[in-house]
Enzyme design. Structure first.
Site, PDB file in Angstrom:
ATOM      1  CG  LEU A 289     -20.752   1.529 -25.586  1.00 22.91           C
ATOM      2  CD1 LEU A 289     -21.347   1.020 -26.891  1.00 22.91           C
ATOM      3  CD2 LEU A 289     -21.815   2.257 -24.776  1.00 22.91           C
TER       4      LEU A 289
ATOM      5  CG  ASN B   5     -10.876   1.163 -23.075  1.00 21.76           C
ATOM      6  OD1 ASN B   5     -11.949   1.304 -23.648  1.00 21.76           O
ATOM      7  ND2 ASN B   5     -10.552   1.850 -21.990  1.00 21.76           N
TER       8      ASN B   5
ATOM      9  CG  ASP C  15     -13.081   9.893 -21.887  1.00 20.17           C
ATOM     10  OD1 ASP C  15     -13.242   8.671 -22.098  1.00 20.17           O
ATOM     11  OD2 ASP C  15     -12.082  10.356 -21.308  1.00 20.17           O
TER      12      ASP C  15
END
Lengths: 336, 452
Positions: free
Chosen positions: B65, B96, B321
């Site tokens: 996001l 991340n 993903d």
């Protein structure tokens, strides 16, 4: 030692009889037909004639602006494109990565759009990233000529190599061309493989397995993929590879290959893969010795072989100007 | 939440309950209230679902996001709208970000932002190591207490084997019920990697450095050995090679608590997408940066092996993903382009191509998008009956028309990431409406007209 057939004074005029050249860019030789290569060869003959004149200049590109955009260091390719464009009467602007907005972090896309906006018609580019000229060609109207992209392609080198081979050997069908060296990282090898196989030559690549790309292994199963690089013979033993060769082409060894674990030492590489007199003697009598430059004398080629009567290395450089004239000429004529 | 919403007359597929029948679904007070013939006849609001498939809202356990830190690529607001448009009602946010989600405060930020601005449920994943640096463990127990549902340094593997071992051991006490929370590893041996696409004939032709299948498989094998050593829960992200699938299949046959996911693009595309791309390509070579993803798109044989693994249970679920990027991250030289595909809004339709080709049954596909991912990460320990239409489950429902044709137009994505290798491609199967917590969070016009 060339056996060109000098054309009569109107060599350029004679070219108008050629079939129309439909190509807008020259990105690689992978989609060249034999007759397109033939057209380049004939045009190159005419350009050789022009270069032999007292004033080696024709106005074919007068009023056009050719930009050479080189993101990587280059002597012979950049200079020969510049000479070629000037011999055809074009205005030439040379841009290197340093001293331009590239140094300020401008993207490739923005840089080439800018060059187009200021009015350049033809762009010759050298870039360290494979595929960079394809990105550019998708986004500009200018003619794009690939002057070398990463490990991928160097089509004008392939064409000048073919021109040089043909001027000595004539028809290349069935001729055995051995390319020795760092095949995996070589755009020269790839473009030569496309061009030479299109003309029916038998290509042998020779390198240690660490310098061969995926799919090229001695006795490896051939790739069935129709879009793969054309099938070539693979040999890790240079003494065997040179048997019966018509052309021996050594590639430059990048010295950083040692630090990345691909080779143990220059000494061992030279022992196994140097083009030397002993190996030259095993090739066909009179076999042609070639190198795209710049050479590491004493590494991939012995100085004696590089300077021997069989060496066409300087001739390659000379032919390079005429081939690049031919490409610029054909592109300029092909589309308005 | 007031009133009730009924989805009437659709083909209801609820894999968790073995249901595949034309019935009504009634949602009241934000939860599933009843599923059965005429169950919705007295609802205050109805949607005529006849001709559509009605199933539990999809769950994506692998979503980037990008917020905080990369709001120009995606935000929690835009990413969750993209999720809703893709039929997803729950997404697990990868950590991340910048800063990385390695503290309780960072987890709370994701949860509170999602609460305020999100169109669907967001379940955060915390880092395994501080700053995703691979050097010291993050405070896993605090992350779990703050709401993290799993741990991952995704984008990178936990390269150090010793640290990975300790992470697995430590995570095994960190769940809300004192049980194991999974560690999700992005399997890539950094010393074998370094390429920009799959190491195969396409890379050879294009002159691009490759990532061999072995770079993934070496790390999968190591992780399985560590799962055996520790007995802890290991989840393997985005498997892409036939060898990886076989390693996981054998580990599971041996009784190890290993789960795995595969992306729609690794199931349905191959490295040829980099070569050919979509649309006009001067010179015939696309060097399509929108097909640049990590792990790379591999061979058609690898894709077939991933599908086989999904069908035989070696792989638990599909995860997108979803990796949105800004235009300039992809409008550049191939080797300099960012890795990643914006996947939320095409996931269902791309996977449905497998159903249309007769390679997978529709209920199996829905299972892999709903209860499959929930069980893989144990998300039903956080949200009861998530991924099902059981009475009392969250009122999360997706309506799909498996046959509707549409053309992928990235400029119409809700996601800020328009980076898809499917641009211009015609796909069959579309999300018609998404209901999250009993409210319609997205619907196509055709469905709005069916609302009463």
């Amino acid at each position: 030692m060339t056996e060109e057939q000098p054309r009569a004074g109107g060599a350029i005029a004679a070219l108008d009889k050629q079939p129309v050249w439909n190509r807008h860019h020259v990105l690689d030789l992978d989609d060249f037909t034999p007759s397109e290569i033939e057209a380049v060869m004939e045009t190159t003959d005419a350009m050789m004639e022009v270069l032999g004149r007292e004033v080696p200049r024709v106005p074919a590109l007068r009023g056009k602006t050719v930009v050479t955009l080189f993101y990587e260091a280059s002597t012979r390719t950049r200079v020969s494109f510049e000479l070629a464009a000037k011999a055809l009467g074009a205005d030439v602007i040379n841009i290197g990565a340093s001293g331009s907005s590239v140094q300020k972090g401008e993207s490739l896309y923005d840089t080439v759009r800018t060059l187009q906006a200021v009015g350049a018609q033809m762009l010759v580019m050298r870039h360290g990233s494979s595929g960079a000229p394809y990105l550019v060609a998708r986004h500009v109207e200018m003619n794009v000529v690939n002057g070398g992209d990463g490990w991928h392609a160097h089509p004008t080198q392939g064409l000048l190599d073919i021109y040089t081979m043909r001027s000595h050997l004539g028809d290349l069908r069935g001729r055995r061309v051995v390319i020795v060296g760092d095949i995996a990282h070589s755009r020269v090898a790839r473009s030569n493989i496309w061009g030479l196989t299109t003309l029916g030559a038998e290509v042998v690549v020779c390198a240690p397995p660490t310098l061969l790309p995926y799919g090229m292994r001695p006795n490896g199963s051939p790739l069935e993929e129709p879009l793969a690089l054309p099938r070539v013979d693979v040999e890790t033993d240079l003494d065997r590879a040179v048997e019966g060769a018509d052309v021996l082409m050594a590639l430059r060894l990048q010295l950083e290959r040692m630090t990345s674990g691909l080779l143990p030492s220059l000494r061992e590489y030279a022992r196994l893969y140097q083009l030397n007199e002993e190996r030259l003697a095993r090739a066909r009598p009179g076999a042609l010795v070639m190198h795209p430059g710049p050479m590491n004398g004493g590494v991939e080629i012995s100085p004696a072989v590089a300077r021997s009567l069989q060496s066409a290395i300087e001739e390659q450089v000379t032919n390079g100007v005429a081939v690049r004239m031919a490409i610029l000429y054909l592109l300029a004529r092909g589309k308005p | 939440m007031t009133g009730s919403l009924a989805l009437r007359g659709g083909r209801v597929i609820d894999p968790a309950n073995g249901l595949d029948a034309v019935v009504d679904v009634l949602i009241a007070e934000g939860r599933i209230a009843a599923v059965g013939p005429d169950a919705g006849k007295d609802a205050t609001q109805t949607i005529d679902a006849s001709g559509l498939v009605v199933c539990p809202g999809f769950v994506d356990i692998h979503t980037h996001l990008r917020e905080p830190g990369f709001e120009h690529k995606e935000t929690i607001a835009t990413g969750t709208v993209a999720a809703a448009r893709g039929g997803f009602t729950t997404v697990c946010a990868m950590p991340n970000t910048e800063p990385a989600a390695d503290t309780a405060a960072a987890i709370e930020f994701v949860l509170s932002t999602a609460q305020a601005e999100g169109a669907v449920r967001v379940l955060p994943i915390g880092c395994v190591t501080k700053g995703r640096q691979g050097k010291e463990l993050a405070e896993l127990a605090e992350l779990a207490a703050a709401g993290a549902v799993a741990f991952s340094d995704d984008g990178s593997p936990v390269a150090d084997a010793h640290l990975m071992r300790r992470a697995l051991e430590y995570a095994s006490m960190s769940g809300p019920d004192g049980r194991s929370l999974p560690v999700i590893d992005h399997c890539e041996d950094p010393s074998l990697s370094g390429g920009v696409m799959h190491e195969g004939w396409v890379a050879t032709r294009l002159g691009l450095p490759g990532v061999p299948a072995a770079a993934e498989e070496a790390m999968v094998a190591r992780d399985i050995a560590l799962a055996e050593l520790t007995g802890a829960r290991l989840h393997l992200a985005h498997l892409s090679t036939a060898g990886s699938v076989e390693l996981v299949r054998r580990a599971r046959a041996g009784g190890l608590p290993v789960t795995a996911e595969v992306t729609p693009h690794h199931l349905c595309l191959s490295h040829e997408a980099v070569l050919l791309g979509t649309g006009e390509t001067p010179g015939g070579l696309a060097y399509d940066t929108d097909a640049k993803v990590n792990p790379p798109l591999r061979t058609p044989e690898d894709a077939a092996a991933c599908l086989a693994g999904l069908l035989d249970g070696a792989i638990d679920c599909i995860a997108t993903d979803h990796a949105p990027h800004a235009v300039e991250d992809k409008l550049c030289e191939f080797d300099q382009a960012a890795f990643g595909i914006s996947g939320l809004e095409t996931a269902l339709a791309l996977c449905l191509s497998l159903v249309h080709d007769g390679r997978m049954e529709l209920p199996a596909l829905i299972e892999k998008l709903t209860v499959g991912p929930v069980r893989a990460l144990g998300l039903d320990r956080r949200v009861e009956a998530l991924g099902t239409l059981s009475v009392g489950a969250p009122g999360d429902v997706t309506l799909i028309d498996p046959k509707a044709e549409w053309t992928v137009e990235p400029e119409r994505f809700a996601s800020k990431g328009r980076n898809t290798p499917l641009a211009g491609r015609k796909l069959r199967g579309r999300v018609m409406a998404t209901v999250y917590g009993g409210r319609v969070s997205f619907s196509q016009e055709a469905v709005s007209a069916r609302r009463r």
